[in-house]
Each structure stands twice: as C-alpha cells, then as structure tokens.
Design an enzyme around this catalytic site. Sequence first.
Site, PDB file in Angstrom:
ATOM      1  N   GLY A 135       0.780  -1.230   0.000  1.00 23.17           N
ATOM      2  CA  GLY A 135       0.000   0.000   0.000  1.00 23.17           C
ATOM      3  C   GLY A 135       0.815   1.285   0.000  1.00 23.17           C
ATOM      4  O   GLY A 135       1.819   1.414  -0.700  1.00 23.17           O
TER       5      GLY A 135
ATOM      6  N   TYR B 124     -12.259   2.174  14.488  1.00 25.56           N
ATOM      7  CA  TYR B 124     -11.246   2.605  13.503  1.00 25.56           C
ATOM      8  C   TYR B 124     -11.201   4.134  13.455  1.00 25.56           C
ATOM      9  O   TYR B 124     -10.118   4.733  13.517  1.00 25.56           O
ATOM     10  CB  TYR B 124     -11.547   2.024  12.113  1.00 25.56           C
ATOM     11  CG  TYR B 124     -10.564   2.529  11.070  1.00 25.56           C
ATOM     12  CD1 TYR B 124      -9.224   2.140  11.113  1.00 25.56           C
ATOM     13  CD2 TYR B 124     -10.952   3.418  10.072  1.00 25.56           C
ATOM     14  CE1 TYR B 124      -8.303   2.627  10.182  1.00 25.56           C
ATOM     15  CE2 TYR B 124     -10.044   3.898   9.138  1.00 25.56           C
ATOM     16  CZ  TYR B 124      -8.721   3.499   9.200  1.00 25.56           C
ATOM     17  OH  TYR B 124      -7.811   3.987   8.280  1.00 25.56           O
TER      18      TYR B 124
ATOM     19  N   GLU C 186      -4.159  -2.992   0.276  1.00 25.62           N
ATOM     20  CA  GLU C 186      -4.630  -4.224   0.930  1.00 25.62           C
ATOM     21  C   GLU C 186      -5.555  -3.898   2.110  1.00 25.62           C
ATOM     22  O   GLU C 186      -5.964  -4.790   2.859  1.00 25.62           O
ATOM     23  CB  GLU C 186      -3.425  -5.060   1.394  1.00 25.62           C
ATOM     24  CG  GLU C 186      -2.625  -5.600   0.223  1.00 25.62           C
ATOM     25  CD  GLU C 186      -1.408  -6.420   0.634  1.00 25.62           C
ATOM     26  OE1 GLU C 186      -1.281  -6.757   1.833  1.00 25.62           O
ATOM     27  OE2 GLU C 186      -0.591  -6.716  -0.239  1.00 25.62           O
ATOM     28  N   PHE C 187      -5.823  -2.609   2.296  1.00 24.27           N
ATOM     29  CA  PHE C 187      -6.599  -2.136   3.456  1.00 24.27           C
ATOM     30  C   PHE C 187      -7.937  -2.883   3.622  1.00 24.27           C
ATOM     31  O   PHE C 187      -8.247  -3.392   4.711  1.00 24.27           O
ATOM     32  CB  PHE C 187      -6.836  -0.627   3.292  1.00 24.27           C
ATOM     33  CG  PHE C 187      -7.662  -0.002   4.373  1.00 24.27           C
ATOM     34  CD1 PHE C 187      -7.084   0.413   5.565  1.00 24.27           C
ATOM     35  CD2 PHE C 187      -9.022   0.178   4.204  1.00 24.27           C
ATOM     36  CE1 PHE C 187      -7.861   0.993   6.563  1.00 24.27           C
ATOM     37  CE2 PHE C 187      -9.806   0.757   5.195  1.00 24.27           C
ATOM     38  CZ  PHE C 187      -9.215   1.164   6.378  1.00 24.27           C
TER      39      PHE C 187
ATOM     40  N   ASN D 287       2.970   5.134   9.270  1.00 30.16           N
ATOM     41  CA  ASN D 287       1.977   4.681   8.305  1.00 30.16           C
ATOM     42  C   ASN D 287       1.311   3.356   8.682  1.00 30.16           C
ATOM     43  O   ASN D 287       0.146   3.133   8.365  1.00 30.16           O
ATOM     44  CB  ASN D 287       2.678   4.551   6.937  1.00 30.16           C
ATOM     45  CG  ASN D 287       1.838   3.798   5.928  1.00 30.16           C
ATOM     46  OD1 ASN D 287       0.862   4.319   5.400  1.00 30.16           O
ATOM     47  ND2 ASN D 287       2.215   2.540   5.660  1.00 30.16           N
TER      48      ASN D 287
ATOM     49  N   SER E  69      -6.498   9.747   8.165  1.00 26.27           N
ATOM     50  CA  SER E  69      -7.545   9.281   7.234  1.00 26.27           C
ATOM     51  C   SER E  69      -8.636  10.340   7.197  1.00 26.27           C
ATOM     52  O   SER E  69      -8.748  11.151   8.124  1.00 26.27           O
ATOM     53  CB  SER E  69      -8.140   7.967   7.755  1.00 26.27           C
ATOM     54  OG  SER E  69      -9.295   7.594   7.022  1.00 26.27           O
TER      55      SER E  69
ATOM     56  N   GLY F 149      -8.545   9.718   1.694  1.00 30.14           N
ATOM     57  CA  GLY F 149      -9.824   9.018   1.577  1.00 30.14           C
ATOM     58  C   GLY F 149      -9.569   7.629   1.014  1.00 30.14           C
ATOM     59  O   GLY F 149      -8.461   7.082   1.144  1.00 30.14           O
TER      60      GLY F 149
HETATM   61  P1  NDP Z   1      -2.117  -1.941   3.638  1.00 32.51           P
HETATM   62  O1  NDP Z   1      -2.863  -3.023   4.332  1.00 32.51           O
HETATM   63  O2  NDP Z   1      -1.834  -2.099   2.190  1.00 32.51           O
HETATM   64  O3  NDP Z   1      -0.730  -1.672   4.405  1.00 32.51           O
HETATM   65  C1  NDP Z   1      -0.661  -1.675   5.812  1.00 32.51           C
HETATM   66  C2  NDP Z   1       0.784  -1.767   6.252  1.00 32.51           C
HETATM   67  O4  NDP Z   1       0.825  -1.716   7.692  1.00 32.51           O
HETATM   68  C3  NDP Z   1       1.463  -3.064   5.838  1.00 32.51           C
HETATM   69  O5  NDP Z   1       2.747  -2.795   5.357  1.00 32.51           O
HETATM   70  C4  NDP Z   1       1.538  -3.867   7.127  1.00 32.51           C
HETATM   71  O6  NDP Z   1       2.726  -4.652   7.150  1.00 32.51           O
HETATM   72  C5  NDP Z   1       1.650  -2.753   8.170  1.00 32.51           C
HETATM   73  N1  NDP Z   1       1.194  -3.217   9.475  1.00 32.51           N
HETATM   74  C6  NDP Z   1      -0.058  -3.542   9.857  1.00 32.51           C
HETATM   75  N2  NDP Z   1      -0.056  -4.006  11.119  1.00 32.51           N
HETATM   76  C7  NDP Z   1       1.239  -3.976  11.545  1.00 32.51           C
HETATM   77  C8  NDP Z   1       1.893  -4.354  12.754  1.00 32.51           C
HETATM   78  N3  NDP Z   1       1.210  -4.846  13.796  1.00 32.51           N
HETATM   79  N4  NDP Z   1       3.219  -4.190  12.838  1.00 32.51           N
HETATM   80  C9  NDP Z   1       3.929  -3.700  11.787  1.00 32.51           C
HETATM   81  N5  NDP Z   1       3.370  -3.323  10.629  1.00 32.51           N
HETATM   82  C10 NDP Z   1       2.040  -3.476  10.510  1.00 32.51           C
HETATM   83  O7  NDP Z   1      -2.959  -0.628   3.911  1.00 32.51           O
HETATM   84  P2  NDP Z   1      -2.730   0.912   3.497  1.00 32.51           P
HETATM   85  O8  NDP Z   1      -1.466   1.118   2.770  1.00 32.51           O
HETATM   86  O9  NDP Z   1      -3.991   1.375   2.881  1.00 32.51           O
HETATM   87  O10 NDP Z   1      -2.665   1.556   4.942  1.00 32.51           O
HETATM   88  C11 NDP Z   1      -1.601   2.357   5.409  1.00 32.51           C
HETATM   89  C12 NDP Z   1      -2.159   3.395   6.355  1.00 32.51           C
HETATM   90  O11 NDP Z   1      -3.045   4.243   5.649  1.00 32.51           O
HETATM   91  C13 NDP Z   1      -2.959   2.813   7.521  1.00 32.51           C
HETATM   92  O12 NDP Z   1      -2.640   3.543   8.678  1.00 32.51           O
HETATM   93  C14 NDP Z   1      -4.411   3.069   7.109  1.00 32.51           C
HETATM   94  O13 NDP Z   1      -5.241   3.193   8.225  1.00 32.51           O
HETATM   95  C15 NDP Z   1      -4.253   4.372   6.359  1.00 32.51           C
HETATM   96  N6  NDP Z   1      -5.296   4.720   5.421  1.00 32.51           N
HETATM   97  C16 NDP Z   1      -5.685   3.872   4.418  1.00 32.51           C
HETATM   98  C17 NDP Z   1      -6.651   4.259   3.510  1.00 32.51           C
HETATM   99  C18 NDP Z   1      -7.155   3.363   2.417  1.00 32.51           C
HETATM  100  O14 NDP Z   1      -8.286   3.556   1.951  1.00 32.51           O
HETATM  101  N7  NDP Z   1      -6.374   2.406   1.951  1.00 32.51           N
HETATM  102  C19 NDP Z   1      -7.231   5.602   3.565  1.00 32.51           C
HETATM  103  C20 NDP Z   1      -6.786   6.390   4.676  1.00 32.51           C
HETATM  104  C21 NDP Z   1      -5.848   5.970   5.526  1.00 32.51           C
HETATM  105  P3  NDP Z   1       2.811  -6.186   7.610  1.00 32.51           P
HETATM  106  O15 NDP Z   1       1.467  -6.804   7.367  1.00 32.51           O
HETATM  107  O16 NDP Z   1       3.913  -6.762   6.784  1.00 32.51           O
HETATM  108  O17 NDP Z   1       3.176  -6.115   9.048  1.00 32.51           O
HETATM  109  C1  8X3 Z   2      -9.446   4.358   5.305  1.00 25.61           C
HETATM  110  C2  8X3 Z   2     -10.505   4.946   4.472  1.00 25.61           C
HETATM  111  O1  8X3 Z   2     -13.007   5.355   4.335  1.00 25.61           O
HETATM  112  O2  8X3 Z   2     -12.299   3.134   4.909  1.00 25.61           O
HETATM  113  O3  8X3 Z   2      -9.089   5.194   6.354  1.00 25.61           O
HETATM  114  O4  8X3 Z   2     -12.105   4.885   6.504  1.00 25.61           O
HETATM  115  S1  8X3 Z   2     -12.042   4.553   5.103  1.00 25.61           S
END
Ligand code: NDP
Ligand code: 8X3
Length: 260
Positions: free
Chosen positions: A13, A153, A189-190, A87, A140, A184
């Site tokens: 991500g 969340y 992989e979220f 992140n 977010s 947003g």
């Molecule tokens: P992904 O799931 O693609 O990436 C999440 C990352 O966080 C992975 O690299 C994972 O690594 C790491 N992670 C999760 N839990 C742990 C842990 N316990 N220890 C260490 N690393 C951890 O999601 P995103 O890239 O979308 O999310 C990144 C950030 O952005 C998050 O904070 C999310 O809340 C935020 N966000 C996402 C949005 C979206 O719509 N996608 C929108 C707004 C905010 P690994 O599993 O290898 O540990």
């Molecule tokens: C991740 C985006 O809209 O699922 O923060 O909360 S949302």
Amino acid sequence: MSKTILITGATSGFGKAIAEKFAQEGNTVCITGRRDDRLAEMKQTLEGNGNCKVITLKFDIRNRDEVAAAVKELMAQVSRIDILVNNAGLAAGLNSIEDGNFDDWDQMIDTNIKGLLYITRQVAPIMTVQASGHIFNIGSTAAKMVYKNGNVYCATKFAVDALNQAMRIDLLQYGIKVTGIHPGMAETEFSLVRFKGDADRAKGVYSDMNPIRPEDIADIVYYCSSLPAHLCINDLTVTCLTQACSVYSIKESDRIKPQA
Ligand code: NDP
Ligand code: 8X3
C-alpha cells in the site's frame, strides 16, 4: 541531498509506494513490517533499480521491545533519521458498536495508536538531538468525520489527528516538522485486511470509483518533504474526485463529465 527515511508498514500500500518513491530519488530508505519475505524482495528490487540504500527491519509495531530494538539496530547503520512516516495501521471489521469484536478493537488500538506512539517515542529523541526532522502521520478522512460502523477505527484515526497536532506543538522548539496526511479511499490491501481476506467484498468497496492510488500519496509525502526549510504543511486531506468526505461519495459513472 540524500535523506534517511524510516517508513512503518512498507510491505504494501502507501508505505510501499512511499519507499519506492524515496528510493527512486536516491535516499536511504528503511522499510519495516512483519512480512520479512516482502521486505527482502523489496530491498533486492529497489537497490537493483538505482543508487539507493535499503535497510529492512522486521518487527510488530505493537511490541514495544521489538520497536526499541529495531530503532537501535537502525541507528547502528545510519547517523541520523531525517523523516519518519507513521503509516503502519489497519481497520479490522466494520461492525456496529453493540456488535464489536474485542480482538479487532485491541488490534486497531494497539497498532494505530500505541504502535505509532512506540516508534515516535524512539525516533523523536533522535530528531530533537539533531534539531531537525520531519514526522508524517498517516491519518484518514476517518480522522475528520466518523462513519456508520467505523466507530473504533475512526476513533483511532481521531487519535492520530490529535497526536499529529500535539507532536507539532511539543517538537516546535526543535524545528521538527510534523505533517498529517489524511487520505480518503485508496485501493491497497486495506479492505482485504478489514474484511479478513474476503477479496470480493474488498474489491467491491472500490468498484466504479477511480480511488486514490498509493503512488498519489507517495508523491504528496515527497512534495511535503521537499518544501523549503521554513515551511511545513501541517495537515492535508486528500480524496479522489468522487469522494467528498468520510460519509459522502458517488459512483464514477454518476459523475457529470466535462463537455468534450
Ligand atoms: P495496507 O494493508 O496495504 O498496508 C498496511 C501496512 O501496515 C502493511 O505494510 C503492514 O505490514 C503494516 N502493518 C499492519 N499491522 C502492523 C503491525 N502490527 N506491525 C507492523 N506493521 C504493521 O494498507 P494501506 O497502505 O492502505 O494503509 C496504510 C495506512 O493508511 C494505515 O494507517 C491506514 O489506516 C491508512 N489509510 C488507508 C486508507 C485506504 O483507503 N487504503 C485511507 C486512509 C488511511 P505487515 O502486514 O507486513 O506487518
Ligand atoms: C481508510 C478509508 O473510508 O475506509 O481510512 O475509513 S475509510
């Protein structure tokens, strides 16, 4: 000038895209996460592509001792940390409050709030000694407005927003920049994580919407980090064209298109 950047959650991500962007620009990039196969593969690819240095650190951000050991290991290899990107994070489940899952709540609170604090507590003293640095906190749109069933969340992201403001005040005297980025919906992989591997449900979240791409957030972080020394973007909310806020979005096919 080459910088050292530490990115939590860089195995997919936003974090992965941020690592790729800063690696492309010839920086020292420290990538972290629990999946060490992905970390190793990224190191090989990124170093193979250019003149960057990549350091991998495998740890669970919920574990305070692992976080401290990882930062110590990093400081044995670099002389400074210019940028920390907080992140790593996740959403687990999407349940109404009376139906919430305790394990999901713990995981989100432990990762999104406590994990962010654990690593910041290790890195901030390094930056205060340097009297420079830049901390990015990935919040977010959920940090700005709650949505139905988003309860815990959203609460964790409201906390990230509060900590972002607090860090800026506390670290002001050291010339440390603090920037909150509030994306947003973005297809990473979220949603797969949120819906515990249900790929169809995850895919459905982004259908007909042209969401944010991880590279978009990487470009924004890079831009914010490249501003003149006297400037800091404090807080930035970014959505795709079809999303107005946490609760209101439309389908791409319902958007009125410009006349040809
Ligand atoms: P992904 O799931 O693609 O990436 C999440 C990352 O966080 C992975 O690299 C994972 O690594 C790491 N992670 C999760 N839990 C742990 C842990 N316990 N220890 C260490 N690393 C951890 O999601 P995103 O890239 O979308 O999310 C990144 C950030 O952005 C998050 O904070 C999310 O809340 C935020 N966000 C996402 C949005 C979206 O719509 N996608 C929108 C707004 C905010 P690994 O599993 O290898 O540990
Ligand atoms: C991740 C985006 O809209 O699922 O923060 O909360 S949302």
